[in-house]
Design an enzyme around this catalytic site. Sequence first.
Site, PDB file in Angstrom:
ATOM      1  N   LYS A 159      43.557  50.317  24.534  1.00  0.00           N
ATOM      2  CA  LYS A 159      43.178  50.102  23.408  1.00  0.00           C
ATOM      3  C   LYS A 159      43.873  49.955  22.308  1.00  0.00           C
ATOM      4  O   LYS A 159      44.883  50.565  22.096  1.00  0.00           O
ATOM      5  CB  LYS A 159      42.106  51.230  22.615  1.00  0.00           C
ATOM      6  CG  LYS A 159      41.483  50.853  21.426  1.00  0.00           C
ATOM      7  CD  LYS A 159      40.490  52.117  20.803  1.00  0.00           C
ATOM      8  CE  LYS A 159      39.894  51.780  19.590  1.00  0.00           C
ATOM      9  NZ  LYS A 159      39.082  52.628  19.138  1.00  0.00           N
ATOM     10  N   LYS A 183      40.945  46.397  24.973  1.00  0.00           N
ATOM     11  CA  LYS A 183      39.991  46.043  23.611  1.00  0.00           C
ATOM     12  C   LYS A 183      41.243  45.798  22.448  1.00  0.00           C
ATOM     13  O   LYS A 183      42.041  46.524  22.658  1.00  0.00           O
ATOM     14  CB  LYS A 183      39.457  47.315  22.987  1.00  0.00           C
ATOM     15  CG  LYS A 183      38.828  47.202  21.841  1.00  0.00           C
ATOM     16  CD  LYS A 183      38.284  48.629  21.355  1.00  0.00           C
ATOM     17  CE  LYS A 183      37.711  48.539  19.976  1.00  0.00           C
ATOM     18  NZ  LYS A 183      37.236  49.855  19.510  1.00  0.00           N
TER      19      LYS A 183
HETATM   20  C1  PBG Z   1      36.306  54.295  17.267  1.00  0.00           C
HETATM   21  C2  PBG Z   1      36.092  52.958  17.759  1.00  0.00           C
HETATM   22  C3  PBG Z   1      36.538  51.699  16.936  1.00  0.00           C
HETATM   23  C4  PBG Z   1      35.973  50.623  17.246  1.00  0.00           C
HETATM   24  C5  PBG Z   1      35.262  51.072  18.320  1.00  0.00           C
HETATM   25  N1  PBG Z   1      35.443  52.474  18.643  1.00  0.00           N
HETATM   26  C6  PBG Z   1      37.255  51.730  15.642  1.00  0.00           C
HETATM   27  C7  PBG Z   1      38.559  52.058  15.631  1.00  0.00           C
HETATM   28  O1  PBG Z   1      39.327  52.443  16.625  1.00  0.00           O
HETATM   29  O2  PBG Z   1      39.292  52.143  14.635  1.00  0.00           O
HETATM   30  C8  PBG Z   1      36.221  49.212  17.058  1.00  0.00           C
HETATM   31  C9  PBG Z   1      34.856  48.270  17.425  1.00  0.00           C
HETATM   32  C10 PBG Z   1      35.023  47.049  16.506  1.00  0.00           C
HETATM   33  O3  PBG Z   1      36.238  46.714  15.962  1.00  0.00           O
HETATM   34  O4  PBG Z   1      34.164  46.450  16.981  1.00  0.00           O
HETATM   35  N2  PBG Z   1      37.435  54.758  17.562  1.00  0.00           N
END
Ligand code: PBG
Length: 324
Positions: free
Chosen positions: A195, A248
Site C-alpha cells: 500500500k 493499492k
Molecule cells: C485506511 C484506508 C484508506 C483507504 C483504504 N483504507 C485511506 C488511507 O490510507 O489514507 C483508501 C481507499 C481509497 O482511497 O479509496 N487506512
Amino acid sequence: MQFPEYRPRRLRRTEALRRMIRETVLRPDDMILPLFAIGGRKVRNPIASMPGHYQLSTDLVADLAAEAWDAGIPAVILFGLPESKDARGTAAYKDDGIVQRAVAAVKAKVPDITVITDVCLCQYTDHGHCGIVDNGQIANDPTLELLAKVALSHAKAGADMVAPSDMMDGRVAAIRYALDESGFSDVPIMAYAAKYCSAFYGPFRQAADSAPQFGDRRTYQMDPANILEALREVELDISEGADIIMVKPALAYLDVICRVRERFDLPLAAYNVSGEYSMIKAGAQLGWLDETRVMMESLTAIKRAGADMILTYFAIEAARALQG
Ligand code: PBG
C-alpha cells in the site's frame, strides 16, 4: 519487405471474432464494493468528492449490499464512521461499534455475501493516523495489539474476512495469532500488502473523515517510487499468514500488480481507489470522458495486469454494464 502474411486486423473485423480472441474478461465475480457506514437510520449523506457514493446508516448499507449481491457482486468491504474518536481509536473495537453493527446488518439481510472489514485505526483516532502516536511518531508495536483487537471484534460480529490497511510491520502475524487463539482460524486475512502513500486517497479521506491531523503517512505507507520493496512487503505478509495479497492503488501501479502476479501465487487483489474513481466521474461530469467506457477499460486493465479481484467504487455500475 514482402507484404505481411500475418494481418492482425483479420481477427478484429467483427464483434464475434473479437469476442473469440479476447484475453481478459471482466466478471461481476471479480469485484468487491466498498461501503461507508455511519450511525442512525435512513441516513444517506452524499460524499461530495465521490459522486454516487454515500455515508450510509447500517440499514441502508444492508440494502446496498443486497443490490450489489443481486448485480452479481460476491463481496463488500466495510468502512466505519464512528460516533466519537480518541487517541487510541477505541471505537474501532467496541462490540457495538459502527462496523460491527454494519456487519451484523448485512449478514442479516444478505447472509451469503462475503463481508470483508477494513481493519485500521485512522477513522477512529482523533489525530487521524493509522497507529498510536507517541512523541509525534507512529508507534508500531503498541499499535499491533489494537489492530488485533479490531480484527477480532469484526470476526466476532460475523465478518467473513478481515483486511488490515494500516501498514504497521507485523500486523498480519498479530491478527492471525489473535484470530486463531479465539477460535477464528477460518477467517481469512486480505492484507493490504503493498500500500503506497498516495494522493489518490484524497476523496476517501473526505468520505471516511480520516485525514491525518498532522504530518502525513509517509513513515508507514510505501514510497510510490519503489517496487522491489513492494515485493518484500508482499513476501512478508505471506510469511505472516496472509490469504489474499493486495496492491493499492491500482491504475498508477499496474507494473506492481504485474510483478507481484509473476512472483507470487496467492490470490491477488487490487484497490481501484477513490481518486481513480473521482477523476473518471469528474471527467464525465464535464463531458470530457465517456464514463462507462473509461470505467470498463480501467477495470479490464487492472485485471489484465494480473489482479484476480478488484475493490472498486464502480462495482455495481460495472456489473450492470456487463449484464448489458
Ligand atoms: C485506511 C484506508 C484508506 C483507504 C483504504 N483504507 C485511506 C488511507 O490510507 O489514507 C483508501 C481507499 C481509497 O482511497 O479509496 N487506512
